[in-house]
Structures are given as structure tokens and as C-alpha cells.
Write a protein that holds these residues in place. Structure first.
Motif: not given
Length: 295
Positions: A30, A71, A103
């Protein structure tokens, strides 16, 4: 979760050894919360506040989703979506988008030396047949080469739409440079019809870019920790379009280098400098430790 994962990796690292930065950044799933920020250089840095390229849209699909490399800085995601709409205007269904960044950016576990700050992206040369590929199809489909095997010319896969797409991609003021196979730039230098060809200076020849082109955006205004690449494309092209002897080198000496001197050079006595595969966290900008540890 991130802190637990980092702690586990540190425990698994042999005593006295520092884990590789690519191992740590490659394990993050993330982004780091907060304002978007590009930290360091394209090939030695990290990023905060990255956003995901949506897996599918009206004019694009992100490929190889299992890599989790879709990303980018918000400006990059906007740029790619804009360019995919341009592709539709050229008769393509849209674009297949390859790797952008992890990420939290940083060195990747494989394939790329750059793509570390959310401002690099690969765009496939394959015109999409459709934009509803399944996740499994996106793992197994491959792009196409638009360059001959001898690396000196474009092949039968090259179309006027490829040329128009690259021109549109390069003319966007957000773009710093675009890496392509030398044969592609040679072709565009021969066929560009408009008198204004300064945009060609943004197309930089490099090995291995025959199935995709690699877009690199400028450091966005206000991102003071982002390091702009040097030399500039204007300096590399002596203010022109780059259709000169420096381009010819890629299909002459690069492919058939001059024979080495009969006396071998002395062996290096110092270790080679570290790179994306061998960087430690201590090699990256100091802010990257906080990016990695952030929630």
C-alpha cells in the motif's frame, strides 16, 4: 502491518547485514499516506502519496497486475489517462499500461533501474484488441516489437498511429523525456512532416525499448525533494532535435563496437558503485526510511 513486515525482514537478515532496499520496498502493498511527493531521483529514491492507476478504464487497461506496480504520482496517472484518450483518436481502442511504480516507489525487485519516484511509466506498443481483458489474460498476453532483429529499422508492426502517438506523448509539456529503441527515433527523424521537430529531442534512444516506450515526467512544481535529470534533453541534443551523429552511434558502434585494445585494462581494485539491485536504505535519501515506515 507494514511495521510488522519490516520487523520480520530485519529478523530474517543475517546479523550485521543491512537488508536490500529493493527487498523492503518490494514487499510494501500500500502507499504511504499523505501529500504526494517524489523524493530523490528517478533511479535512486522513493515516493509518498502515490495513487493507483485504475485497473481498467474507458481507454486503458493496466497490465501485469500481480506485480503491484501500477502506482504513480497523480500527475502521472492523469497524463496516462489523457494519452489513452489521444490513442483512441488515432484509431486504437486505447492503451495497455505497463509498469509505473511500486506503492511507495523505491528500487524494484527486478526489471527496472528507475521507476522509483512515481514519474516513470511504460506504455505498450501493442494496440489493444479490446479493453476487457481478465486479470489472467493480462498476466499472459505480451506486447509486440516494432523493431527489426538487427535493431536498425522499424518492422511491419510499426504504423503511422505509433508515430502520431509518440509525437503527442512527447509534446505534452509535463514530459521530460521518452525512452525508445534507436530504430524508432531514426524512423521519426526521417518521416516527421511538420517543420517543428524540436519535440524529437525528448525521444531518447536506449536499448531494450522495442516493445514499449518509457515516459518520464518532469519533477512537478513544489516537489522540492525531486531531483531533475541532468543533462537536459536540450543539452543532449545541442538545442536541436537529436537527429544527428549521436543517434547514428546506436546503429553503428553500439551494435558493432570497435575492437578492444590488445592490452587489457588493469583490473579494478575498488568495488563497483551500488545500483538499484544492491542499494541499501542508507544509500537512498534519508526521507525514504520514514516513507517505508509510514502507515
Amino acid at each position: 502491518m507494514i511495521r510488522w513486515l519490516l520487523a520480520a525482514m530485519l529478523l530474517a537478515t543475517p546479523a550485521g547485514a543491512e537488508p536490500l532496499a529493493r527487498t523492503l520496498f518490494g514487499a510494501t502493498q500500500t502507499p504511504a499516506a499523505g501529500a504526494s511527493s517524489a523524493i530523490g531521483s528517478y533511479a535512486k529514491g522513493c515516493a509518498a502519496g502515490l495513487v493507483a492507476m485504475p485497473e481498467s478504464g474507458p481507454s486503458w487497461q493496466a497490465m501485469r497486475l500481480s506485480r503491484n506496480r501500477f502506482w504513480g504520482q497523480p500527475v502521472m496517472i492523469d497524463y496516462l489517462q489523457n494519452l489513452s484518450q489521444v490513442a483512441q483518436g488515432l484509431g486504437w481502442a486505447g492503451l495497455y499500461i505497463g509498469d509505473i511504480s511500486q506503492p511507495r516507489g523505491g528500487p524494484m525487485t527486478g526489471d527496472h533501474a528507475s521507476h522509483q519516484i512515481g514519474l516513470d511509466a511504460d506504455v505498450w506498443m501493442l494496440p489493444p484488441s479490446r479493453l476487457n481483458l481478465s486479470r489472467n489474460e493480462r498476466e499472459n498476453i505480451s506486447s509486440i516489437s516494432v523493431r527489426t532483429a538487427d535493431q536498425k529499422a522499424v518492422n511491419e508492426n510499426w504504423t503511422p498511429a505509433h508515430a502520431a502517438l509518440l509525437e503527442a506523448a512527447a509534446r505534452d509539456p509535463r514530459v521530460d523525456r521518452i525512452f525508445v529503441a534507436a530504430a524508432i527515433k531514426l524512423e521519426l527523424c526521417k518521416t516527421a512532416k511538420r517543420s517543428d521537430t524540436v519535440w524529437l529531442q525528448k525521444l531518447r534512444p536506449i536499448a531494450g525499448h522495442n516493445t514499449h516506450f518509457h515516459v518520464r515526467l518532469r519533477c512537478p512544481e513544489g516537489m522540492d525533494n525531486c531531483i531533475t535529470q541532468s543533462p537536459t534533453v536540450s543539452e543532449l541534443s545541442n538545442g536541436g532535435n537529436g537527429c544527428d551523429a549521436t543517434l547514428d552511434w546506436w546503429v553503428t558502434d553500439y551494435l558493432s563496437p570497435p575492437k578492444p585494445a590488445t592490452t587489457p585494462p588493469p583490473k579494478a581494485t575498488t568495488p563497483p558503485p551500488r545500483n538499484a539491485k544492491t542499494y541499501l536504505m542508507s544509500d537512498l535519501p534519508s526521507q525514504c526510511a520514514a516513507v517505508l515506515a509510514a502507515k
